[in-house]
Design a protein around this motif. Structure first.
Motif, PDB file in Angstrom:
ATOM      1  N   LEU A   1       0.676  -1.372   0.065  1.00 61.58           N
ATOM      2  CA  LEU A   1       0.012  -0.066   0.068  1.00 61.58           C
ATOM      3  C   LEU A   1       0.923   1.202  -0.077  1.00 61.58           C
ATOM      4  O   LEU A   1       2.148   1.298   0.281  1.00 61.58           O
TER       5      LEU A   1
ATOM      6  N   GLU B   1      -8.691   4.873  -4.258  1.00 63.73           N
ATOM      7  CA  GLU B   1      -9.009   5.909  -5.295  1.00 63.73           C
ATOM      8  C   GLU B   1      -7.917   5.692  -6.413  1.00 63.73           C
ATOM      9  O   GLU B   1      -8.322   5.956  -7.385  1.00 63.73           O
ATOM     10  N   MET B   2      -6.693   5.466  -5.854  1.00 61.94           N
ATOM     11  CA  MET B   2      -5.682   5.670  -6.867  1.00 61.94           C
ATOM     12  C   MET B   2      -5.924   5.126  -8.039  1.00 61.94           C
ATOM     13  O   MET B   2      -5.456   5.617  -9.149  1.00 61.94           O
ATOM     14  N   PRO B   3      -5.972   3.751  -8.197  1.00 57.54           N
ATOM     15  CA  PRO B   3      -6.220   3.118  -9.450  1.00 57.54           C
ATOM     16  C   PRO B   3      -7.171   3.776 -10.404  1.00 57.54           C
ATOM     17  O   PRO B   3      -7.192   4.122 -11.567  1.00 57.54           O
TER      18      PRO B   3
ATOM     19  N   ARG C   1      -8.386  -2.690  -3.297  1.00 56.48           N
ATOM     20  CA  ARG C   1      -7.791  -1.845  -4.428  1.00 56.48           C
ATOM     21  C   ARG C   1      -7.618  -2.639  -5.594  1.00 56.48           C
ATOM     22  O   ARG C   1      -7.802  -2.235  -6.658  1.00 56.48           O
TER      23      ARG C   1
END
Lengths: 221, 798
Positions: free
Chosen positions: A96, A107-109, A156
């Motif tokens: 992470l 949220e990153m992807p 994720r």
């Protein structure tokens, strides 16, 4: 339906004029909906195979077809798009981003896939809900237990609805109870239609899958 | 995306406070230095530009031949303006004769102030677009009028309306205030023009018309071209005006000195003012380039810190890159992320640097003798700042961005990611670059100060101690000099009094028209001259080599020369004493004495052939006084002031010491030296911040290795050596590059000086030792800490 196909795949490194084979003549067909476990002793090439399937690593010879595309002929950029679209990754040590909260890690992807802010919000909320970690959304990874971190890692990996989930010893750093929970989760995901390939040392974990592939010195046995 | 990136960057900064501090502080200092230099360059380049007619104003210069050498100067005869007006009227809007700007005493009733100003023809008001607060521009047409700048008017008339008041200029002239103009821009050649009096007024009072011809180059000539006129073409047109006129006026000095006129445009006055052999060879523009380059280098040093520190911590960030790539980040998105992090740092550094600039400006203004300020209201300023930040951000951020984003996720996540050999190679190169620049600056600074010291220690040939002077303002003082001298000498604290036309510390007047036995007929000779009364030589304690001083006992001394040794060599005389020298129409002079060479002009230059002439007449401009014994100064000054006020009651008593006058010779070089010190210190400071950070990372990276070595029995001192060795080697390499580089540049800098010091080897040794000492101190801290760490701890941490 066929998800991916490896034909006569080789990978090697050059060392002092000698070729040391990491992967040797791998032939593998994976249908959608399968749950495959790769097993083998340390250094047998399990992770390498997983990385090649995940397009994180190159190979030197052979063919790789993914959903009808010839990966071995694709340019880096298309390969990245293919990867972004269909594959999710889960690691033994979670990986992470330490500087981001749980919510931001999830949220990153979506950011990289250029989802709109409202969509991102909805999808993140959905994921938090589904994995029952709403209460942890503003915590940083270091504030979570190993099992919780891996939950976030899986969430994720799943957030952008991949067809294929690759897991490199996902329970390796967890205690047995946490490990069981994760494997149950995998089983459930597989039932929902996600194809899963995992690398594992544990026969017990391998048993969750539908098929086992054994590797020794880069060769399938 | 951007917001997200910035958020992460911000957290990164907060999390690693020490690291962020090094990064931001280094960049801020570098940016502040380049901002200051930028302001200074802007001020130099915009010199004179506030004048509306900037593009059309020029000064007429002439190039004359003296002793085979071409010399270019601005001084012109008063007749030139008229001649230009008559023959080339359609090319010029204005042609203006002007005196040289100087201090004058302005008196209104009881108020007396000394202000610098000038006597100029009326067109100057239009030429400089004077902004009138009261009165009109054409008021100067009246030869009894005077225009005052706002500040002069306020000083002279603190509580009254200046208009129409009759004031006195100096002691002999009266004029009526007919206008007040806004102070002229400080950043211009007319910044000290705080009053303008009519040229006609001076002309009439001094009776120039009758006295001066084409050969007396006492004035300046300014022109304003018709709009759109081609300055080169007009310059070519007026080329021979002086030569032709001087020939037809019957003055035979013209054909010898062969004056050639040209126009020097206002845009070149400030930065391109140096002429060598009749050719414009630059001038202050050299300094603009020099400091521009230094500014860029200092900024580069700061950017290098940023790059180095970023790549040093790349091991930590490699994992992040790997993760991001596995969850779908493309390379470009990572580049964008790292660049935005760099820009955030640059933005913070910029804000701090503005604060630093604000704090440093007064000091910097003092150093550069300017009145610079940050032009807040100028959009160009903000635009340049934006460009500046983008540039810095890009330089600082691009390397880490491209380097980090190219990591392969599989290898970094597997942990087989090597310690980035390529990056540490580049880091070495960058550190070498930093220390090379710093060392060059150190050597440059030492050399400048050594040169100044060398010139300061140059034997003067006379005694400047306890020697003071006051200017002669009125003909009465000149005529009654002997009486004044006697009264001054009544004080026991005054040893000797003599008057002269120029000061011994600057004999700027030169003369020609001499002939002597054996003179090469083709030689167009030029001598510096100093006219003085009896006793001058004894007063300044010059060294008589041959012959005698002027003496009241020899009646013929009014037609006698004392010459310096350079003059003897220049004239090629075997036995100078008794030789006769004819000086134009002034008569034949006998050489009665030879004195040792004295430094009477710039201490950096060769001593010029100089003639000393006995003189009691209209040229006397200064009364020189030697005070006897230390501690008597105050008593002597009180006495001098009393006598001064007795014979010149209308003037302000002003005096100065010769040693202070002499010290002004060093102002420019000392300023240069101070600036060089300033920037050298900054460069060292930035470079040290850099290696301080780097050594921290190296120590951290090698913690495990150090632990193992300690377990195996390594000593603390051995470990410190191990950790410092790399940096010491880098600094040694830098010195190897810096020494020949700086030797080359300092040699060419010193070429400008005739009297120059040697660049001795100890400077290089000192720079080397200094750089090494600084490095060891900087690096040693972390090396020491790492070496003292308990190995059990460092190994357990793995």
């Amino acid at each position: 339906m066929m998800l991916l196909q490896l034909n006569n795949l080789f990978k090697w490194v050059q060392s002092g004029g000698q070729r040391i084979f990491l992967l040797k003549d791998i032939n593998l067909d994976v249908e959608e909906g399968e749950f495959i476990s790769i097993m083998g002793p340390s250094g047998s090439g399990k992770s390498t195979l997983l990385n090649v399937i995940g397009m994180l690593d190159n190979f030197d010879e052979g063919e790789y077809h993914f959903l009808g595309e010839s990966v071995h002929n694709l340019k880096e950029k298309y390969r990245a798009n293919l990867y972004k679209e269909y594959i999710g990754f889960v690691f033994q040590s979670y990986h992470l981003l330490d500087d981001l909260t749980v919510k931001e890690n999830l949220e990153m992807p979506l950011l990289y896939k250029k989802f709109k802010a409202s969509e991102r919000k909805a999808m993140v909320a959905d994921m938090l809900d589904r994995f029952n970690i709403v209460g942890k959304k503003d915590l940083f990874p270091v504030q979570l237990s190993g099992g919780q971190q891996q939950l976030v890692g899986i969430a994720r990996a799943l957030i952008s609805n991949p067809k294929l989930l690759l897991a490199d010893e996902p329970t390796g750093n967890l205690n047995s109870q946490q490990g069981e929970e994760i494997m149950d989760l995998f089983k459930q995901l597989n039932n929902e239609g996600v194809t899963i390939i995992q690398v594992t040392h544990s026969e017990k974990n391998a048993a969750y899958g539908s098929r086992i592939i054994n590797l020794l010195d880069g060769r399938m046995i | 995306m951007l917001r997200n990136n910035l958020k992460i960057a911000w957290r990164n900064l907060l999390q690693k406070k020490g690291f962020s501090f090094l990064n931001i502080a280094g960049l801020a200092i570098g940016m502040a230095a380049s901002l200051l230099i930028g302001l200074w360059i802007y001020s130099e380049l915009s010199f004179n530009q506030e004048f509306e007619n900037y593009d059309d104003i020029a000064q007429v210069m002439q190039t004359q031949t003296f002793g085979g050498e071409l010399s270019t100067a601005v001084n012109q005869p008063m007749q030139l303006a008229g001649a230009l007006r008559n023959s080339f009227d359609d090319h010029f809007k204005h042609v203006i004769t002007s005196s040289f700007t100087g201090d004058e005493l302005l008196t209104y009733e009881e108020t007396r102030i000394t202000r610098s100003g000038n006597f100029m023809e009326p067109g100057i008001t239009e030429m400089l677009s004077l902004q009138m607060i009261a009165g009109s521009r054409n008021a100067l047409e009246d030869p009894t009028a005077i225009l005052l700048s706002e500040s002069t008017a306020n000083a002279l008339f603190p509580n009254a309306d200046p208009m129409g008041k009759l004031i006195k200029i100096g002691t002999g002239m009266k004029a009526q205030v007919k206008g007040v103009y806004k102070d002229l821009p400080r950043n211009s050649d007319f910044g000290d023009l705080t009053f303008i009096a009519p040229w006609e007024l001076l002309n009439t009072v001094a009776n120039f018309e009758a006295r001066l011809g084409w050969g007396n180059n006492w004035f300046q000539t300014y022109v304003q071209l018709q709009q759109g006129a081609d300055i080169t073409a007009v310059s070519e047109l007026i080329r021979d005006v002086k030569y032709d006129n001087i020939k037809s006026s019957g003055d035979d000095s013209g054909p010898i000195s062969k004056p050639v006129l040209h126009l020097h445009p206002m845009s070149k006055w400030h930065l391109y003012s140096r002429f060598e052999n009749g050719v414009n060879v630059g001038g202050a523009i050299d300094r603009v380039w020099l400091f521009g380059i230094i500014g860029v280098f200092i900024l580069l040093l700061a950017c290098i810190n940023f790059m180095n520190l970023s790549t040093a911590k790349s091991v930590k960030r490699a994992k992040e890159v790997g993760i991001r790539k596995t969850i779908g980040s493309g390379k470009n998105q990572l580049i964008f992320q790292f660049l935005s992090e760099a820009f955030l740092v640059v933005l913070l550094a910029f804000v701090i640097s503005i604060v630093l600039v604000l704090a440093g400006l007064p000091f910097f203004n003092d150093l550069t003798d300017k009145t610079m300020a940050i032009p807040w209201g100028n959009p160009m300023f903000w635009f340049s700042c934006l460009l500046f930040m983008l540039f810095t951000g890009f330089i600082a951020g691009s390397y880490p961005a491209f380097y980090l984003s190219s990591f392969r996720p599989a290898s970094v996540l597997k942990g087989t990611f090597g310690n980035a050999q390529g990056a540490s190679g580049l880091r070495r190169v960058l550190v070498v670059f930093q220390f090379t620049i710093s060392t060059v600056l150190i050597i440059g600074t030492i050399t400048i100060f050594k040169q100044i010291e060398h010139a300061k220690n140059r034997p003067l040939g006379y005694n400047k101690e306890q020697l003071l002077y006051f200017p002669i303002n009125t003909p009465e003082v000149r005529e009654r000099f002997e009486t004044i001298r006697d009264e001054l000498l009544q004080s026991s604290s005054i040893e000797e009094v003599a008057a002269s036309d120029v000061l011994i510390s600057d004999t700027f007047i030169s003369n020609s028209g001499f002939s002597w036995k054996g003179k090469d007929p083709g030689m167009s000779e030029e001598f510096n001259t100093l006219r003085a009364t009896y006793g001058f030589g004894e007063m300044i304690d010059w060294e008589l080599k041959d012959g005698r001083n002027f003496s009241r006992e020899f009646k013929g001394d009014s037609l006698a020369f004392i010459v310096n040794e350079s003059a003897v060599r220049y004239m090629g005389l075997e036995n100078p004493i008794g030789e006769m020298v004819k000086w134009g129409d002034n008569g034949s002079y006998k050489i009665v004495g030879v004195v040792e060479d004295m430094i009477t002009r710039s201490p950096y230059d060769q001593v010029r052939p100089t003639l000393f002439i006995l003189h009691y007449g209209r040229f006397l401009s200064f009364v020189n006084i030697k005070i006897g014994g230390r501690g008597n100064t105050r008593q002597a000054l009180a006495h001098i002031e009393k006598i001064f006020n007795k014979y010149d009651p209308e003037s302000l008593f002003t005096y100065n010491f010769i040693d202070q006058e002499y010290a002004r010779n060093f102002l420019n070089e000392e300023r240069m030296g101070k600036l060089a010190t300033f920037f050298a210190l900054l460069a060292i400071c930035i470079s040290c911040l850099g290696i301080f950070g780097l050594s921290a990372f190296v120590a951290e990276q090698r913690t495990k290795e150090i632990g193992i070595r300690k377990v195996l029995g390594a000593s603390v001192s051995g470990l410190i050596g191990l950790l410092s060795r790399e940096f010491v080697v880098l600094v040694l390499v830098s010195c190897l590059i810096a020494i020949p580089t700086s030797y080359y540049y300092m040699n060419s800098w010193m070429d400008d000086f005739y009297y120059r010091t040697e660049i001795s080897w100890w400077i290089f040794i000192a720079a080397l030792v200094g750089a090494l000492a600084i490095t060891l101190l900087t690096v040693g801290y972390h090396a020491f800490r790492a070496s003292y760490l308990n190995p059990v701890k460092s190994l357990r941490a793995e």
